[in-house]
Motif scaffolding. Structure first.
Motif, mmCIF file in Angstrom:
data_model
loop_
_atom_site.group_PDB
_atom_site.id
_atom_site.type_symbol
_atom_site.label_atom_id
_atom_site.label_comp_id
_atom_site.label_asym_id
_atom_site.label_seq_id
_atom_site.Cartn_x
_atom_site.Cartn_y
_atom_site.Cartn_z
ATOM 1 N N GLY A 148 55.625 -15.352 67.815
ATOM 2 C CA GLY A 148 56.227 -16.283 68.759
ATOM 3 C C GLY A 148 56.573 -15.573 70.039
ATOM 4 N N LYS A 149 57.170 -16.306 70.966
ATOM 5 C CA LYS A 149 57.518 -15.744 72.252
ATOM 6 C C LYS A 149 58.693 -14.780 72.116
ATOM 7 C CE LYS A 149 58.454 -17.080 77.048
ATOM 8 N NZ LYS A 149 58.645 -18.219 77.986
ATOM 9 N N LEU A 150 58.623 -13.671 72.835
ATOM 10 C CA LEU A 150 59.713 -12.696 72.818
ATOM 11 C C LEU A 150 60.864 -13.174 73.691
ATOM 12 C CD1 LEU A 150 57.685 -9.369 73.241
ATOM 13 C CD2 LEU A 150 58.369 -10.480 71.107
ATOM 14 N N ASP A 151 62.104 -12.894 73.257
ATOM 15 C CA ASP A 151 63.238 -13.210 74.118
ATOM 16 C C ASP A 151 63.355 -12.134 75.203
ATOM 17 O OD1 ASP A 151 64.632 -10.964 73.083
ATOM 18 O OD2 ASP A 151 65.548 -12.155 71.493
ATOM 19 N N LEU A 152 64.333 -12.279 76.076
ATOM 20 C CA LEU A 152 64.459 -11.379 77.223
ATOM 21 C C LEU A 152 64.618 -9.930 76.791
ATOM 22 C CD1 LEU A 152 64.706 -10.931 80.265
ATOM 23 C CD2 LEU A 152 67.162 -11.404 80.057
ATOM 24 N N GLN A 153 65.493 -9.681 75.839
ATOM 25 C CA GLN A 153 65.737 -8.315 75.392
ATOM 26 C C GLN A 153 64.500 -7.736 74.708
ATOM 27 O OE1 GLN A 153 69.133 -7.886 72.808
ATOM 28 N NE2 GLN A 153 69.024 -5.653 72.774
ATOM 29 N N GLU A 154 63.850 -8.549 73.896
ATOM 30 C CA GLU A 154 62.633 -8.082 73.226
ATOM 31 C C GLU A 154 61.523 -7.804 74.244
ATOM 32 O OE1 GLU A 154 63.085 -10.493 68.963
ATOM 33 O OE2 GLU A 154 62.152 -11.447 70.709
ATOM 34 N N GLY A 155 61.430 -8.652 75.247
ATOM 35 C CA GLY A 155 60.424 -8.448 76.281
ATOM 36 C C GLY A 155 60.650 -7.153 77.039
ATOM 37 N N GLN A 156 61.913 -6.860 77.331
ATOM 38 C CA GLN A 156 62.229 -5.604 78.018
ATOM 39 C C GLN A 156 61.889 -4.396 77.153
ATOM 40 O OE1 GLN A 156 66.372 -6.240 78.908
ATOM 41 N NE2 GLN A 156 65.950 -7.200 80.898
ATOM 42 N N GLN A 157 62.125 -4.534 75.859
ATOM 43 C CA GLN A 157 61.795 -3.430 74.965
ATOM 44 C C GLN A 157 60.280 -3.258 74.852
ATOM 45 O OE1 GLN A 157 64.086 -3.543 71.402
ATOM 46 N NE2 GLN A 157 63.364 -1.565 70.659
ATOM 47 N N MET A 158 59.552 -4.380 74.828
ATOM 48 C CA MET A 158 58.096 -4.311 74.783
ATOM 49 C C MET A 158 57.546 -3.625 76.026
ATOM 50 S SD MET A 158 55.222 -4.909 73.259
ATOM 51 C CE MET A 158 55.176 -6.286 72.106
ATOM 52 N N GLN A 159 58.171 -3.873 77.183
ATOM 53 C CA GLN A 159 57.699 -3.265 78.426
ATOM 54 C C GLN A 159 57.793 -1.743 78.398
ATOM 55 O OE1 GLN A 159 59.654 -4.996 81.808
ATOM 56 N NE2 GLN A 159 58.815 -7.041 81.463
ATOM 57 N N ARG A 160 58.604 -1.223 77.530
ATOM 58 C CA ARG A 160 58.750 0.228 77.438
ATOM 59 C C ARG A 160 57.480 0.903 76.945
ATOM 60 N NH1 ARG A 160 61.728 1.914 73.615
ATOM 61 N NH2 ARG A 160 62.002 3.994 74.530
ATOM 62 N N HIS A 161 56.537 0.131 76.411
ATOM 63 C CA HIS A 161 55.355 0.777 75.834
ATOM 64 C C HIS A 161 54.541 1.523 76.894
ATOM 65 C CE1 HIS A 161 53.062 -2.772 77.291
ATOM 66 N NE2 HIS A 161 51.989 -2.011 77.169
ATOM 67 N N VAL A 162 54.588 1.068 78.163
ATOM 68 C CA VAL A 162 53.827 1.782 79.195
ATOM 69 C C VAL A 162 54.468 3.131 79.514
ATOM 70 C CG1 VAL A 162 52.863 -0.328 80.190
ATOM 71 C CG2 VAL A 162 55.035 0.557 81.052
ATOM 72 N N THR A 163 55.786 3.167 79.480
ATOM 73 C CA THR A 163 56.484 4.437 79.721
ATOM 74 C C THR A 163 56.289 5.391 78.552
ATOM 75 O OG1 THR A 163 58.159 3.267 81.026
ATOM 76 C CG2 THR A 163 58.717 5.479 80.262
ATOM 77 N N ILE A 164 56.372 4.856 77.351
ATOM 78 C CA ILE A 164 56.156 5.690 76.160
ATOM 79 C C ILE A 164 54.733 6.247 76.170
ATOM 80 C CG2 ILE A 164 56.012 5.683 73.639
ATOM 81 C CD1 ILE A 164 58.162 3.457 73.671
#
Length: 274
Positions: A148-164
């Protein structure tokens, strides 16, 4: 076993000493006239240079070819390691298994249409495409495969994958040249992307190419949170996002060459399947 430089030096010393000893001995026995001795010694010196130069060239070329073969084997092992990393991602996120293969092939094809012909540049694009989501190894499964769709906090955590991903790749000297795609493929032409909010041509070309192909493939195939879009709808969306999400010139290039790009992709996938 002697190292190449010591082997060549030893060879040169041995050949030089033998040449001087036996050639001087031969000249002393065959030539008596002092004038001719000088001429023969001069000829002997030039012959020594020519013969040893030819022999040294053969030895150096052989060692060079041996080192080149070893380097190619090392690079091949690195590429196998990259594919191993990708397989690890596939085990965690089976839905995107074929996605990585498709976007890699399509990005390479589009890069060539964009004028990138240098083999090394294309190899870095290939590696960057394969590793574009390697940072997702650091994202919890509850977020990575959430149906399902990620909430705001989950979306921010997902965005970390580019930095990782960037951190993982930057720690490996061999992979640093291919870091642009994993790090910047979520940047947008209008500056609204992440992680750095780059705008326009400040976004590396490899990342701009990949971003277009990545979205095309994501929309063209089903995910747990959506059905696949029709081909017409996907292409219309890419045009709509020209100048906003995507480089306008690359969108034009993609649309213009789309039939042949798609045909090349289908052919390559069929060959790999065989």
């Amino acid at each position: 076993m002697l190292r190449p430089q010591w082997r060549i030096l030893s060879f040169y010393l041995v050949v030089g000493c033998l040449w001087i000893f036996f050639s001087d001995l031969l000249v002393a026995q065959l030539v008596r006239d002092p004038v001719w001795i000088l001429r023969v010694q001069s000829i002997k010196g030039w012959l020594f240079i020519l013969i040893t130069s030819a022999l040294l060239f053969v030895m150096i070329r052989r060692d060079h070819n041996r080192m080149l073969a070893a380097n190619q084997a090392l690079v091949a092992s690195y590429d196998q390691t990259i594919r191993g990393w990708v397989r690890v991602m596939d085990l965690r996120h089976r839905e995107t298994r074929d996605h990585t293969r498709r976007v890699t092939l399509m990005t390479l094809a589009l890069a060539k249409r964009a004028g990138i012909q240098d083999p090394e540049a294309l190899k870095q694009i290939e590696r960057g495409s394969l590793l574009h989501d390697i940072g997702k190894v650091g994202i919890p499964d509850a977020i990575l495969i959430k149906p399902g769709k990620l909430d705001l906090q989950e979306g921010q955590q997902m965005q970390r994958h580019v930095t990782i991903g960037h951190q993982l790749i930057s720690d490996i000297a061999f992979l640093r040249p291919c870091a642009d795609i994993p790090h910047y493929h979520h940047e947008k032409w209008d500056g609204s992307g992440y992680p750095e909010g780059l705008q326009g041509e400040a976004i590396p070309l490899a990342a701009r190419l990949f971003a277009l192909v990545d979205v095309w493939d994501a929309l063209s195939h089903p995910r747990v949170y959506k059905a696949a879009w029709s081909e017409e709808a996907v292409l219309a969306y890419l045009v709509e996002q020209s100048g906003r999400h995507f480089d306008p010139q690359l969108v034009k290039l993609f649309i213009h060459h789309y039939p042949e790009l798609k045909a090349e992709l289908d052919s390559a996938l069929a060959q790999q399947a065989d």
